[in-house]
Design a protein around this motif. Structure first.
Motif, PDB file in Angstrom:
ATOM      1  N   VAL A  43       0.833  -1.204   0.000  1.00 22.63           N
ATOM      2  CA  VAL A  43       0.000   0.000   0.000  1.00 22.63           C
ATOM      3  C   VAL A  43       0.869   1.256   0.000  1.00 22.63           C
ATOM      4  O   VAL A  43       0.640   2.194  -0.771  1.00 22.63           O
ATOM      5  N   HIS A  44       1.868   1.286   0.867  1.00 27.04           N
ATOM      6  CA  HIS A  44       2.763   2.448   0.909  1.00 27.04           C
ATOM      7  C   HIS A  44       3.488   2.632  -0.429  1.00 27.04           C
ATOM      8  O   HIS A  44       3.701   3.768  -0.877  1.00 27.04           O
ATOM      9  N   SER A  45       3.848   1.523  -1.082  1.00 29.64           N
ATOM     10  CA  SER A  45       4.514   1.612  -2.388  1.00 29.64           C
ATOM     11  C   SER A  45       3.586   2.219  -3.430  1.00 29.64           C
ATOM     12  O   SER A  45       4.005   3.062  -4.239  1.00 29.64           O
ATOM     13  N   HIS A  46       2.338   1.804  -3.417  1.00 29.51           N
ATOM     14  CA  HIS A  46       1.361   2.376  -4.353  1.00 29.51           C
ATOM     15  C   HIS A  46       1.160   3.864  -4.084  1.00 29.51           C
ATOM     16  O   HIS A  46       1.051   4.670  -5.017  1.00 29.51           O
ATOM     17  N   ARG A  47       1.103   4.230  -2.828  1.00 30.74           N
ATOM     18  CA  ARG A  47       0.955   5.645  -2.473  1.00 30.74           C
ATOM     19  C   ARG A  47       2.155   6.460  -2.965  1.00 30.74           C
ATOM     20  O   ARG A  47       2.008   7.594  -3.433  1.00 30.74           O
ATOM     21  N   ALA A  48       3.340   5.863  -2.870  1.00 31.19           N
ATOM     22  CA  ALA A  48       4.541   6.539  -3.370  1.00 31.19           C
ATOM     23  C   ALA A  48       4.472   6.746  -4.877  1.00 31.19           C
ATOM     24  O   ALA A  48       4.860   7.801  -5.399  1.00 31.19           O
ATOM     25  N   ASP A  49       3.969   5.728  -5.590  1.00 29.32           N
ATOM     26  CA  ASP A  49       3.865   5.820  -7.052  1.00 29.32           C
ATOM     27  C   ASP A  49       2.913   6.926  -7.490  1.00 29.32           C
ATOM     28  O   ASP A  49       3.076   7.512  -8.572  1.00 29.32           O
ATOM     29  N   ASP A  54      10.059  12.647  -6.440  1.00 29.99           N
ATOM     30  CA  ASP A  54      11.093  13.226  -5.580  1.00 29.99           C
ATOM     31  C   ASP A  54      10.563  14.265  -4.593  1.00 29.99           C
ATOM     32  O   ASP A  54      11.272  15.205  -4.225  1.00 29.99           O
ATOM     33  N   THR A  55       9.316  14.094  -4.163  1.00 28.91           N
ATOM     34  CA  THR A  55       8.771  14.979  -3.138  1.00 28.91           C
ATOM     35  C   THR A  55       8.952  14.327  -1.771  1.00 28.91           C
ATOM     36  O   THR A  55       9.219  13.129  -1.665  1.00 28.91           O
ATOM     37  N   SER A  56       8.812  15.136  -0.720  1.00 27.72           N
ATOM     38  CA  SER A  56       8.923  14.592   0.637  1.00 27.72           C
ATOM     39  C   SER A  56       7.831  13.561   0.885  1.00 27.72           C
ATOM     40  O   SER A  56       8.050  12.571   1.591  1.00 27.72           O
ATOM     41  N   GLU A  57       6.669  13.764   0.283  1.00 31.40           N
ATOM     42  CA  GLU A  57       5.567  12.810   0.443  1.00 31.40           C
ATOM     43  C   GLU A  57       5.922  11.464  -0.164  1.00 31.40           C
ATOM     44  O   GLU A  57       5.687  10.409   0.443  1.00 31.40           O
ATOM     45  N   GLN A  58       6.501  11.483  -1.348  1.00 26.42           N
ATOM     46  CA  GLN A  58       6.891  10.233  -1.993  1.00 26.42           C
ATOM     47  C   GLN A  58       8.000   9.535  -1.210  1.00 26.42           C
ATOM     48  O   GLN A  58       7.959   8.320  -1.003  1.00 26.42           O
ATOM     49  N   ASN A  59       8.995  10.310  -0.783  1.00 27.12           N
ATOM     50  CA  ASN A  59      10.102   9.725  -0.023  1.00 27.12           C
ATOM     51  C   ASN A  59       9.624   9.104   1.283  1.00 27.12           C
ATOM     52  O   ASN A  59      10.095   8.037   1.682  1.00 27.12           O
ATOM     53  N   LEU A  60       8.672   9.760   1.947  1.00 25.30           N
ATOM     54  CA  LEU A  60       8.133   9.227   3.195  1.00 25.30           C
ATOM     55  C   LEU A  60       7.406   7.909   2.950  1.00 25.30           C
ATOM     56  O   LEU A  60       7.586   6.941   3.706  1.00 25.30           O
ATOM     57  N   SER A  61       6.587   7.855   1.890  1.00 28.85           N
ATOM     58  CA  SER A  61       5.856   6.619   1.574  1.00 28.85           C
ATOM     59  C   SER A  61       6.822   5.483   1.263  1.00 28.85           C
ATOM     60  O   SER A  61       6.600   4.341   1.678  1.00 28.85           O
ATOM     61  N   ARG A  62       7.903   5.791   0.553  1.00 32.45           N
ATOM     62  CA  ARG A  62       8.887   4.761   0.229  1.00 32.45           C
ATOM     63  C   ARG A  62       9.634   4.280   1.474  1.00 32.45           C
ATOM     64  O   ARG A  62       9.921   3.089   1.608  1.00 32.45           O
ATOM     65  N   GLN A  63       9.942   5.210   2.370  1.00 31.49           N
ATOM     66  CA  GLN A  63      10.598   4.822   3.625  1.00 31.49           C
ATOM     67  C   GLN A  63       9.687   3.927   4.461  1.00 31.49           C
ATOM     68  O   GLN A  63      10.142   2.936   5.048  1.00 31.49           O
ATOM     69  N   GLN A  64       8.396   4.264   4.505  1.00 32.80           N
ATOM     70  CA  GLN A  64       7.438   3.443   5.246  1.00 32.80           C
ATOM     71  C   GLN A  64       7.300   2.063   4.614  1.00 32.80           C
ATOM     72  O   GLN A  64       7.221   1.049   5.318  1.00 32.80           O
TER      73      GLN A  64
END
Length: 249
Positions: A43-49, A54-64
């Motif tokens: 789910v977090h990966s899909h949210r990142a996609d 390269d936004t903070s939101e994408q980076n946070l989702s990928r870290q999660q």
């Protein structure tokens, strides 16, 4: 399900509730807890996609996502054994995130462990998950400029992909055949990219140029026939083919 419908916020809430219940009933170390961590990672990966690049939101989702997949792999290893396919599944997801974050050595190590498990589980029978792992390892080695290893892994991936396409051709649906061919096109493009890296480091050696030209040409033909001439991946392959072709004249 929420994931299939693309309702990732609702999916996240649902899986977090499931996680709370499983941890209360079974404790923190249980196969169902590992499975739920894996699903949360997806789910977090899909949210990142879906986030801007390269936004903070994408980076946070990928870290999660990375933390979830790492937890899933660790708990699956502790409860199911180090050679269980669920461990490999979470390791592959972990490696993919490490690869895309530029942590190539860590990604390579993670893919190597996943490959060991899958080769053991499938008893060295070539299949697409193994081919994909060889492809990912080849990309890691390319970024690390370990060109002989990159060439070895990418060609191993291509060998398996071609073998599967040949073996399953008569039994596959049209959609499956297109998918198999596009995977071959991706690996060919990666091999062509390796050739271009070699050329940039060592100069336009004739056999490297001709090999990369053939790889980009085949990749371009596959993508053009399946995706159409104006698809970004087709245009990418065509441009690389034309660029390498100029080197051969």
């Amino acid at each position: 399900s929420y994931v299939q419908r693309g309702e990732y916020n609702l999916a996240l809430i649902s899986f977090e509730r499931v996680m709370t219940m499983y941890r209360k009933v079974y404790g923190k170390i249980h196969p169902l807890v590992a499975c739920t961590y894996h699903n949360l990672g997806i789910v977090h990966s899909h949210r990142a996609d879906l986030s801007s690049q390269d936004t903070s939101e994408q980076n946070l989702s990928r870290q999660q996502a990375l933390k979830c997949f790492q937890s899933a792999a660790r708990i699956a290893r502790d409860t199911l054994g180090e050679n269980h396919p669920n461990v490999a599944a979470s390791l592959v997801k972990t490696g993919f995130l490490l690869l895309h974050s530029g942590r190539y050595k860590a990604a390579r190590t993670t893919f190597e462990e996943a490959l060991r498990i899958r080769l053991n589980y499938f008893e060295n029978d070539p299949n697409l998950p193994i081919a994909n792992l060889y492809n990912n390892m080849g990309i890691c080695e390319l970024h690390l400029q370990n060109f002989p290893n990159s060439n070895k892994y990418l060609n191993k991936a291509l060998e398996i992909q071609r073998h599967i396409l040949y073996e399953e051709r008569s039994q596959s649906t049209e959609e499956q055949l297109r998918s198999r061919l596009l995977e071959i096109a991706d690996t060919l493009s990666n091999l062509g990219g390796l050739g271009m890296e070699l050329i940039s480091k060592e100069g336009p050696e004739e056999n490297i140029v001709s090999m990369a030209e053939a790889q980009f040409e085949e990749s371009n033909k596959i993508r053009s026939s399946i995706l159409g001439s104006y698809h970004p991946l087709t245009i990418q392959a065509k441009n690389l083919y034309q660029k390498i072709k100029l080197m051969s004249h």
